[in-house]
Design an enzyme around this catalytic site. Structure first.
Site, PDB file in Angstrom:
ATOM      1  N   ASN A 184       0.844  -1.187   0.000  1.00  0.00           N
ATOM      2  CA  ASN A 184       0.000   0.000   0.000  1.00  0.00           C
ATOM      3  C   ASN A 184       0.884   1.243   0.000  1.00  0.00           C
ATOM      4  O   ASN A 184       1.896   1.292   0.702  1.00  0.00           O
ATOM      5  CB  ASN A 184      -0.917  -0.002   1.225  1.00  0.00           C
ATOM      6  CG  ASN A 184      -1.875  -1.174   1.207  1.00  0.00           C
ATOM      7  OD1 ASN A 184      -2.349  -1.580   0.150  1.00  0.00           O
ATOM      8  ND2 ASN A 184      -2.170  -1.731   2.371  1.00  0.00           N
TER       9      ASN A 184
ATOM     10  N   GLN B 190      -2.031   3.067   3.160  1.00  0.00           N
ATOM     11  CA  GLN B 190      -0.817   2.825   3.958  1.00  0.00           C
ATOM     12  C   GLN B 190      -0.969   3.463   5.332  1.00  0.00           C
ATOM     13  O   GLN B 190      -1.341   4.638   5.432  1.00  0.00           O
ATOM     14  CB  GLN B 190       0.402   3.416   3.232  1.00  0.00           C
ATOM     15  CG  GLN B 190       1.720   3.106   3.923  1.00  0.00           C
ATOM     16  CD  GLN B 190       2.936   3.598   3.125  1.00  0.00           C
ATOM     17  OE1 GLN B 190       2.789   4.336   2.144  1.00  0.00           O
ATOM     18  NE2 GLN B 190       4.115   3.192   3.551  1.00  0.00           N
ATOM     19  N   SER B 191      -0.695   2.683   6.378  1.00  0.00           N
ATOM     20  CA  SER B 191      -0.800   3.224   7.733  1.00  0.00           C
ATOM     21  C   SER B 191       0.549   3.250   8.456  1.00  0.00           C
ATOM     22  O   SER B 191       0.702   3.980   9.435  1.00  0.00           O
ATOM     23  CB  SER B 191      -1.817   2.427   8.557  1.00  0.00           C
ATOM     24  OG  SER B 191      -1.428   1.079   8.666  1.00  0.00           O
ATOM     25  N   VAL B 192       1.496   2.455   7.997  1.00  0.00           N
ATOM     26  CA  VAL B 192       2.845   2.473   8.576  1.00  0.00           C
ATOM     27  C   VAL B 192       3.802   2.884   7.457  1.00  0.00           C
ATOM     28  O   VAL B 192       3.885   2.201   6.419  1.00  0.00           O
ATOM     29  CB  VAL B 192       3.244   1.103   9.159  1.00  0.00           C
ATOM     30  CG1 VAL B 192       4.665   1.165   9.718  1.00  0.00           C
ATOM     31  CG2 VAL B 192       2.262   0.653  10.246  1.00  0.00           C
TER      32      VAL B 192
ATOM     33  N   HIS C  45       6.521  -2.031   3.236  1.00  0.00           N
ATOM     34  CA  HIS C  45       6.233  -3.420   3.608  1.00  0.00           C
ATOM     35  C   HIS C  45       5.380  -4.067   2.537  1.00  0.00           C
ATOM     36  O   HIS C  45       4.540  -3.413   1.918  1.00  0.00           O
ATOM     37  CB  HIS C  45       5.533  -3.511   4.974  1.00  0.00           C
ATOM     38  CG  HIS C  45       4.349  -2.611   5.134  1.00  0.00           C
ATOM     39  ND1 HIS C  45       4.488  -1.256   5.367  1.00  0.00           N
ATOM     40  CD2 HIS C  45       3.015  -2.842   5.080  1.00  0.00           C
ATOM     41  CE1 HIS C  45       3.293  -0.707   5.468  1.00  0.00           C
ATOM     42  NE2 HIS C  45       2.373  -1.641   5.282  1.00  0.00           N
TER      43      HIS C  45
ATOM     44  N   HIS D 130       2.668  -7.044   2.027  1.00  0.00           N
ATOM     45  CA  HIS D 130       1.761  -7.977   2.685  1.00  0.00           C
ATOM     46  C   HIS D 130       1.764  -9.274   1.876  1.00  0.00           C
ATOM     47  O   HIS D 130       1.491  -9.254   0.669  1.00  0.00           O
ATOM     48  CB  HIS D 130       0.326  -7.444   2.683  1.00  0.00           C
ATOM     49  CG  HIS D 130       0.114  -6.173   3.442  1.00  0.00           C
ATOM     50  ND1 HIS D 130      -0.440  -6.153   4.710  1.00  0.00           N
ATOM     51  CD2 HIS D 130       0.336  -4.880   3.112  1.00  0.00           C
ATOM     52  CE1 HIS D 130      -0.544  -4.888   5.117  1.00  0.00           C
ATOM     53  NE2 HIS D 130      -0.083  -4.093   4.168  1.00  0.00           N
TER      54      HIS D 130
HETATM   55  P1  DGP Z   1      -0.553  -0.822   5.882  1.00  0.00           P
HETATM   56  O1  DGP Z   1      -1.940  -0.469   6.328  1.00  0.00           O
HETATM   57  O2  DGP Z   1      -0.479  -1.339   4.482  1.00  0.00           O
HETATM   58  O3  DGP Z   1       0.425   0.289   6.143  1.00  0.00           O
HETATM   59  O4  DGP Z   1      -0.137  -2.057   6.767  1.00  0.00           O
HETATM   60  C1  DGP Z   1       0.370  -1.931   8.069  1.00  0.00           C
HETATM   61  C2  DGP Z   1       0.181  -3.264   8.711  1.00  0.00           C
HETATM   62  O5  DGP Z   1       0.983  -3.310   9.863  1.00  0.00           O
HETATM   63  C3  DGP Z   1      -1.250  -3.536   9.165  1.00  0.00           C
HETATM   64  O6  DGP Z   1      -1.767  -4.646   8.426  1.00  0.00           O
HETATM   65  C4  DGP Z   1      -1.133  -3.868  10.635  1.00  0.00           C
HETATM   66  C5  DGP Z   1       0.341  -4.097  10.827  1.00  0.00           C
HETATM   67  N1  DGP Z   1       0.845  -3.665  12.113  1.00  0.00           N
HETATM   68  C6  DGP Z   1       0.712  -2.432  12.654  1.00  0.00           C
HETATM   69  N2  DGP Z   1       1.325  -2.390  13.849  1.00  0.00           N
HETATM   70  C7  DGP Z   1       1.874  -3.621  14.045  1.00  0.00           C
HETATM   71  C8  DGP Z   1       2.657  -4.179  15.110  1.00  0.00           C
HETATM   72  O7  DGP Z   1       2.991  -3.557  16.115  1.00  0.00           O
HETATM   73  N3  DGP Z   1       3.018  -5.478  14.964  1.00  0.00           N
HETATM   74  C9  DGP Z   1       2.694  -6.221  13.850  1.00  0.00           C
HETATM   75  N4  DGP Z   1       3.108  -7.487  13.818  1.00  0.00           N
HETATM   76  N5  DGP Z   1       1.966  -5.708  12.843  1.00  0.00           N
HETATM   77  C10 DGP Z   1       1.572  -4.416  12.940  1.00  0.00           C
END
Ligand code: DGP
Length: 113
Positions: A86, A93-95, A99, A101
Protein backbone atom coordinates in the site's frame (compact mmCIF):
# COMPACT_ATOMS: atom_id res chain seq x y z
CA UNK A 1 11.64 9.17 10.05
CA UNK A 2 11.52 5.95 12.03
CA UNK A 3 8.32 3.99 12.56
CA UNK A 4 7.33 1.17 14.87
CA UNK A 5 8.73 -1.26 12.27
CA UNK A 6 12.22 0.03 13.14
CA UNK A 7 11.47 -0.92 16.73
CA UNK A 8 10.50 -4.41 15.52
CA UNK A 9 13.74 -4.64 13.49
CA UNK A 10 15.71 -3.59 16.58
CA UNK A 11 13.75 -6.06 18.79
CA UNK A 12 12.56 -3.18 20.96
CA UNK A 13 9.00 -4.40 20.53
CA UNK A 14 8.09 -8.06 19.99
CA UNK A 15 6.84 -9.61 16.78
CA UNK A 16 6.25 -13.13 15.51
CA UNK A 17 9.27 -13.22 13.19
CA UNK A 18 9.22 -15.90 10.50
CA UNK A 19 12.38 -14.93 8.59
CA UNK A 20 15.32 -12.56 9.02
CA UNK A 21 18.58 -11.80 7.26
CA UNK A 22 20.86 -8.78 6.79
CA UNK A 23 18.53 -7.05 4.35
CA UNK A 24 15.00 -7.93 5.40
CA UNK A 25 12.66 -9.08 8.13
CA UNK A 26 9.37 -10.98 7.85
CA UNK A 27 6.84 -11.17 10.68
CA UNK A 28 3.16 -11.99 11.13
CA UNK A 29 0.73 -9.07 10.85
CA UNK A 30 -0.85 -8.13 14.19
CA UNK A 31 -4.26 -7.82 12.49
CA UNK A 32 -4.35 -10.73 10.03
CA UNK A 33 -6.70 -10.48 7.05
CA UNK A 34 -6.17 -14.09 5.96
CA UNK A 35 -5.04 -17.34 7.62
CA UNK A 36 -1.50 -16.42 6.56
CA UNK A 37 -0.69 -12.69 6.70
CA UNK A 38 2.99 -11.86 6.86
CA UNK A 39 4.72 -8.51 6.38
CA UNK A 40 8.09 -8.49 4.62
CA UNK A 41 10.10 -5.33 5.15
CA UNK A 42 13.54 -4.00 4.27
CA UNK A 43 15.76 -3.29 7.25
CA UNK A 44 16.65 -0.03 5.51
CA UNK A 45 14.20 2.76 6.33
CA UNK A 46 12.34 3.28 3.05
CA UNK A 47 8.90 4.93 3.21
CA UNK A 48 7.20 3.15 0.30
CA UNK A 49 7.85 2.08 -3.27
CA UNK A 50 7.24 5.73 -4.17
CA UNK A 51 10.54 6.70 -2.54
CA UNK A 52 12.69 3.89 -3.90
CA UNK A 53 15.93 4.82 -5.62
CA UNK A 54 18.12 2.87 -8.01
CA UNK A 55 20.39 1.88 -5.12
CA UNK A 56 17.49 -0.06 -3.58
CA UNK A 57 17.28 -2.48 -6.54
CA UNK A 58 19.16 -5.28 -4.80
CA UNK A 59 17.06 -4.98 -1.64
CA UNK A 60 13.82 -5.11 -3.62
CA UNK A 61 14.83 -8.07 -5.73
CA UNK A 62 15.97 -9.85 -2.57
CA UNK A 63 12.66 -9.17 -0.81
CA UNK A 64 10.65 -10.51 -3.75
CA UNK A 65 12.70 -13.71 -3.86
CA UNK A 66 12.37 -14.16 -0.08
CA UNK A 67 8.64 -13.46 -0.22
CA UNK A 68 8.19 -16.33 -2.68
CA UNK A 69 10.32 -18.59 -0.48
CA UNK A 70 8.30 -17.68 2.62
CA UNK A 71 5.05 -18.32 0.72
CA UNK A 72 6.33 -21.76 -0.22
CA UNK A 73 7.43 -22.44 3.35
CA UNK A 74 3.97 -21.42 4.61
CA UNK A 75 2.37 -23.93 2.23
CA UNK A 76 0.86 -21.33 -0.08
CA UNK A 77 2.66 -22.14 -3.32
CA UNK A 78 0.20 -24.71 -4.68
CA UNK A 79 -3.04 -22.77 -4.21
CA UNK A 80 -1.65 -19.28 -4.69
CA UNK A 81 -1.48 -16.13 -2.66
CA UNK A 82 -1.29 -12.35 -2.97
CA UNK A 83 1.54 -9.86 -2.40
CA UNK A 84 0.42 -6.26 -1.86
CA UNK A 85 2.11 -3.00 -0.95
CA UNK A 86 0.00 0.00 0.00
CA UNK A 87 1.27 3.48 -0.91
CA UNK A 88 0.11 6.68 0.76
CA UNK A 89 -3.31 7.75 1.91
CA UNK A 90 -5.38 6.52 -1.02
CA UNK A 91 -3.44 3.27 -1.04
CA UNK A 92 -4.35 2.67 2.58
CA UNK A 93 -0.82 2.83 3.96
CA UNK A 94 -0.80 3.22 7.73
CA UNK A 95 2.84 2.47 8.58
CA UNK A 96 5.32 4.55 6.60
CA UNK A 97 8.06 1.95 6.35
CA UNK A 98 7.92 -0.06 3.12
CA UNK A 99 6.23 -3.42 3.61
CA UNK A 100 4.82 -6.14 1.42
CA UNK A 101 1.76 -7.98 2.68
CA UNK A 102 1.86 -11.72 1.93
CA UNK A 103 -1.73 -12.98 2.15
CA UNK A 104 -2.90 -16.55 1.67
CA UNK A 105 -4.65 -19.57 3.01
CA UNK A 106 -8.07 -18.63 1.64
CA UNK A 107 -9.60 -17.59 -1.67
CA UNK A 108 -8.97 -13.86 -1.97
CA UNK A 109 -11.45 -11.63 -3.73
CA UNK A 110 -10.70 -9.11 -6.48
CA UNK A 111 -10.93 -6.17 -6.83
CA UNK A 112 -9.87 -5.08 -3.34
CA UNK A 113 -12.05 -2.55 -1.54
P1 DGP B 1 -0.55 -0.82 5.88
O1 DGP B 1 -1.94 -0.47 6.33
O2 DGP B 1 -0.48 -1.34 4.48
O3 DGP B 1 0.43 0.29 6.14
O4 DGP B 1 -0.14 -2.06 6.77
C1 DGP B 1 0.37 -1.93 8.07
C2 DGP B 1 0.18 -3.26 8.71
O5 DGP B 1 0.98 -3.31 9.86
C3 DGP B 1 -1.25 -3.54 9.16
O6 DGP B 1 -1.77 -4.65 8.43
C4 DGP B 1 -1.13 -3.87 10.63
C5 DGP B 1 0.34 -4.10 10.83
N1 DGP B 1 0.85 -3.67 12.11
C6 DGP B 1 0.71 -2.43 12.65
N2 DGP B 1 1.33 -2.39 13.85
C7 DGP B 1 1.87 -3.62 14.04
C8 DGP B 1 2.66 -4.18 15.11
O7 DGP B 1 2.99 -3.56 16.12
N3 DGP B 1 3.02 -5.48 14.96
C9 DGP B 1 2.69 -6.22 13.85
N4 DGP B 1 3.11 -7.49 13.82
N5 DGP B 1 1.97 -5.71 12.84
C10 DGP B 1 1.57 -4.42 12.94
Amino acid sequence: MSTLFTKIINKEIPADIVYEDDLCLAFRDINPQAPVHILIIPKKEIVSIATLTAEDKEILAHIMLKTAEIAKHEGLADNGYRVVTNVGENGGQSVFHLHFHLLGGRKLTWPPG
